[in-house]
Design a protein around this motif. Sequence first.
Motif, PDB file in Angstrom:
ATOM      1  N   MET A 140      76.717  48.378  25.885  1.00  0.00           N
ATOM      2  CA  MET A 140      76.175  48.861  24.615  1.00  0.00           C
ATOM      3  C   MET A 140      74.761  49.408  24.822  1.00  0.00           C
ATOM      4  SD  MET A 140      78.445  48.572  22.216  1.00  0.00           S
ATOM      5  CE  MET A 140      77.379  48.986  20.831  1.00  0.00           C
ATOM      6  N   TRP A 141      74.485  50.524  24.177  1.00  0.00           N
ATOM      7  CA  TRP A 141      73.118  51.037  24.141  1.00  0.00           C
ATOM      8  C   TRP A 141      72.243  50.069  23.354  1.00  0.00           C
ATOM      9  CZ3 TRP A 141      70.411  52.799  19.651  1.00  0.00           C
ATOM     10  CH2 TRP A 141      69.185  53.432  19.905  1.00  0.00           C
ATOM     11  N   VAL A 142      71.061  49.797  23.858  1.00  0.00           N
ATOM     12  CA  VAL A 142      70.123  48.910  23.178  1.00  0.00           C
ATOM     13  C   VAL A 142      68.796  49.639  23.012  1.00  0.00           C
ATOM     14  CG1 VAL A 142      68.874  46.727  23.257  1.00  0.00           C
ATOM     15  CG2 VAL A 142      71.210  46.849  24.144  1.00  0.00           C
ATOM     16  N   ASN A 143      68.315  49.678  21.801  1.00  0.00           N
ATOM     17  CA  ASN A 143      67.031  50.307  21.507  1.00  0.00           C
ATOM     18  C   ASN A 143      65.924  49.330  21.876  1.00  0.00           C
ATOM     19  OD1 ASN A 143      64.824  51.640  20.512  1.00  0.00           O
ATOM     20  ND2 ASN A 143      65.590  51.847  18.426  1.00  0.00           N
ATOM     21  N   THR A 144      65.413  49.456  23.074  1.00  0.00           N
ATOM     22  CA  THR A 144      64.433  48.500  23.589  1.00  0.00           C
ATOM     23  C   THR A 144      63.077  48.614  22.895  1.00  0.00           C
ATOM     24  OG1 THR A 144      63.855  50.061  25.359  1.00  0.00           O
ATOM     25  CG2 THR A 144      65.539  48.397  25.849  1.00  0.00           C
ATOM     26  N   GLY A 145      62.876  49.704  22.163  1.00  0.00           N
ATOM     27  CA  GLY A 145      61.610  49.855  21.459  1.00  0.00           C
ATOM     28  C   GLY A 145      61.583  49.153  20.116  1.00  0.00           C
ATOM     29  N   GLU A 146      62.696  48.549  19.734  1.00  0.00           N
ATOM     30  CA  GLU A 146      62.807  47.898  18.425  1.00  0.00           C
ATOM     31  C   GLU A 146      62.861  46.385  18.590  1.00  0.00           C
ATOM     32  OE1 GLU A 146      63.016  48.969  14.249  1.00  0.00           O
ATOM     33  OE2 GLU A 146      62.614  50.071  16.096  1.00  0.00           O
ATOM     34  N   ILE A 147      62.142  45.668  17.743  1.00  0.00           N
ATOM     35  CA  ILE A 147      62.170  44.198  17.736  1.00  0.00           C
ATOM     36  C   ILE A 147      63.176  43.753  16.682  1.00  0.00           C
ATOM     37  CG2 ILE A 147      60.854  42.083  17.342  1.00  0.00           C
ATOM     38  CD1 ILE A 147      58.344  43.678  18.158  1.00  0.00           C
ATOM     39  N   ASP A 179      65.084  48.228  12.555  1.00  0.00           N
ATOM     40  CA  ASP A 179      65.993  47.257  13.194  1.00  0.00           C
ATOM     41  C   ASP A 179      67.283  47.897  13.712  1.00  0.00           C
ATOM     42  OD1 ASP A 179      64.204  45.206  12.748  1.00  0.00           O
ATOM     43  OD2 ASP A 179      65.121  44.572  10.875  1.00  0.00           O
ATOM     44  N   ASP A 180      67.175  49.093  14.231  1.00  0.00           N
ATOM     45  CA  ASP A 180      68.343  49.778  14.813  1.00  0.00           C
ATOM     46  C   ASP A 180      68.456  49.389  16.289  1.00  0.00           C
ATOM     47  OD1 ASP A 180      65.870  51.250  14.989  1.00  0.00           O
ATOM     48  OD2 ASP A 180      66.976  52.973  15.761  1.00  0.00           O
ATOM     49  N   ILE A 181      69.116  48.288  16.545  1.00  0.00           N
ATOM     50  CA  ILE A 181      69.173  47.727  17.901  1.00  0.00           C
ATOM     51  C   ILE A 181      70.291  48.370  18.718  1.00  0.00           C
ATOM     52  CG2 ILE A 181      69.342  45.618  19.253  1.00  0.00           C
ATOM     53  CD1 ILE A 181      66.888  45.830  17.420  1.00  0.00           C
ATOM     54  N   LYS A 191      76.593  54.096  28.294  1.00  0.00           N
ATOM     55  CA  LYS A 191      76.222  53.277  27.149  1.00  0.00           C
ATOM     56  C   LYS A 191      76.828  53.820  25.850  1.00  0.00           C
ATOM     57  CE  LYS A 191      73.707  50.453  29.561  1.00  0.00           C
ATOM     58  NZ  LYS A 191      74.205  49.080  29.822  1.00  0.00           N
ATOM     59  N   ILE A 192      77.235  52.900  24.984  1.00  0.00           N
ATOM     60  CA  ILE A 192      77.801  53.219  23.678  1.00  0.00           C
ATOM     61  C   ILE A 192      76.757  52.973  22.598  1.00  0.00           C
ATOM     62  CG2 ILE A 192      79.505  52.569  21.935  1.00  0.00           C
ATOM     63  CD1 ILE A 192      80.755  54.066  24.238  1.00  0.00           C
ATOM     64  N   MET A 193      76.425  54.008  21.855  1.00  0.00           N
ATOM     65  CA  MET A 193      75.555  53.905  20.683  1.00  0.00           C
ATOM     66  C   MET A 193      76.463  53.920  19.446  1.00  0.00           C
ATOM     67  SD  MET A 193      72.807  56.755  19.316  1.00  0.00           S
ATOM     68  CE  MET A 193      71.700  56.593  20.711  1.00  0.00           C
ATOM     69  N   ALA A 231      71.859  60.418  16.490  1.00  0.00           N
ATOM     70  CA  ALA A 231      72.332  60.432  17.873  1.00  0.00           C
ATOM     71  C   ALA A 231      71.527  61.413  18.711  1.00  0.00           C
ATOM     72  CB  ALA A 231      73.816  60.779  17.914  1.00  0.00           C
ATOM     73  N   ALA A 232      71.234  62.590  18.146  1.00  0.00           N
ATOM     74  CA  ALA A 232      70.439  63.586  18.872  1.00  0.00           C
ATOM     75  C   ALA A 232      69.030  63.079  19.140  1.00  0.00           C
ATOM     76  CB  ALA A 232      70.389  64.887  18.069  1.00  0.00           C
ATOM     77  N   ASP A 233      68.403  62.520  18.124  1.00  0.00           N
ATOM     78  CA  ASP A 233      67.013  62.073  18.252  1.00  0.00           C
ATOM     79  C   ASP A 233      66.861  60.906  19.217  1.00  0.00           C
ATOM     80  OD1 ASP A 233      66.045  63.995  16.516  1.00  0.00           O
ATOM     81  OD2 ASP A 233      66.110  62.679  14.749  1.00  0.00           O
ATOM     82  N   ASN A 234      67.903  60.107  19.367  1.00  0.00           N
ATOM     83  CA  ASN A 234      67.779  58.887  20.163  1.00  0.00           C
ATOM     84  C   ASN A 234      68.475  58.965  21.524  1.00  0.00           C
ATOM     85  OD1 ASN A 234      66.302  56.756  18.380  1.00  0.00           O
ATOM     86  ND2 ASN A 234      67.681  57.844  16.993  1.00  0.00           N
ATOM     87  N   GLY A 235      68.763  60.178  21.983  1.00  0.00           N
ATOM     88  CA  GLY A 235      69.104  60.372  23.382  1.00  0.00           C
ATOM     89  C   GLY A 235      70.555  60.429  23.757  1.00  0.00           C
TER      90      GLY A 235
END
Length: 476
Positions: free
Chosen positions: A212-219, A233-235, A287-289, A312-316
């Motif tokens: 799974m894709w994980v947004n590491t910049g988000e807590i 909170d978009d993890i 990775k799956i977003m 999806a475009a903005d987050n890679g």
Amino acid sequence: TVPKAFLKIANARIGGEIILKLKTEASGIVEKSRAQGVSKGSGIDEIDRILNTVNTVRFERLFPDGGRFEERTRREGLHLWYYAKYDPSVPTSEMASLLSSCKDIEIIEYSLAAETSDHRRAASPAAGAQSVTRAIADEVRNVPFPFNESERSQQMQWHYNNTGNIFAQTSQLGADANVYAAWQLSTGNPDVIVAVIDQGVKYDHEDLAANMWVNTGEIPGNGIDDDGNGYVDDIYGFNFTNNSGELNFSQELMHGTHVAGTIAAVNNNGIGVNGIAGGSGRNDGVKIMSCQIFHDKDGGDVAMAAKAIKYAADNGASIIQCSWGYPAGAVTTDNAYASGARIEKQAIDYFIATKNNAVLDGGLVIFAAGNDAKAMSGYPGAYRDYISVTAFSPDYLPAYYTNYGPGCNVAAPGGDASISPAGTSAAQVLSTLPSELPAELGTDGADYGYMQGTSMACPHVSGVAALGLSYALAKG
């Protein structure tokens, strides 16, 4: 058996909701009024008089402030799109007529309802569809299985390597994605992100969690947009149906998890099933977003889809996997722009043009062709710049439900319940499912199970594309 599944946007308007594109100057007035603390309405007298007469409860940007992506959002004109929610008893056509006189509005579009097409049909071949044929060299076909999954899963996932003896006379050698040979070159790469625009993906599934894709910049859980991408909170992605980072998956919401498994179920972990680009068990799968646009079996709309695609475009993401669309023939040149198709297409074109991923100068768009058994692809897949996927069966014939012909680009395994041996689902596509699914619909404790449709063919192509991009990254 689980009936074929294909999420499609029905040709039905959503009452109480309309989409507007404002002129540039008008958008500036709205933004100024919001900056001055006006929380309702547009700040434009002519528009607000109409909104007030229909008891409007919301008027806001369709795409929220993009945070660190706002400059790109504005450059592409996506900040000009708004949507209004109002008294649903007011006919949509009447609302459009009222607003059409406003000089500050450039485009008016209806918001369309989304639904799953999971009804059964008579098991007859698609009329006019032709047999699929392919020459296969023995040295390519006779490649051994490279992973530590069970022999049972190898046999059940005929759609990866069909030996021709699975269902006696009905199965044909080579009616598959032929991934064993591809795995000799690459098994995946975590820098490749595939956004599953669908129902929520079960991110903690035993065979999906590691990929799974994980947004590491988000807590997680702090209610703050820590990474400045415009979402809180978009993890593992985002749920556009309720504007939160909490993804939903259940008995009714199993479609996204099934699609995700075909692309990136973890390989070589000794359990479950394989994913086409699921890696080799060393945390090296794609990775799956998860971008959720369906909130229940029939819920969702064009606005959610457009938001998800931009996210999806903005987050890679390099690829958007879309097992949904309009019924074949529902969108034509006569009604495309009135139906909400323009904003959706602009969002998809934004995805194609956005240079924000590890491997492509833009994005790759893959749609299911549809399950209407018609000689045309459904939209949006039928657009020239997108890939539209049809479905074939283990017998190498077009699946009885598949669309085919103009607008369609490639065929992939989609399964066909009509040729399964009696009492089995074996001719359908096996993949991951939420454990919340009733056991009778799954196998191995309901974490895995069968589905069929161009929805199932589509992720085969997304997985192959992700595998190809993984190989390209390895070669530099």
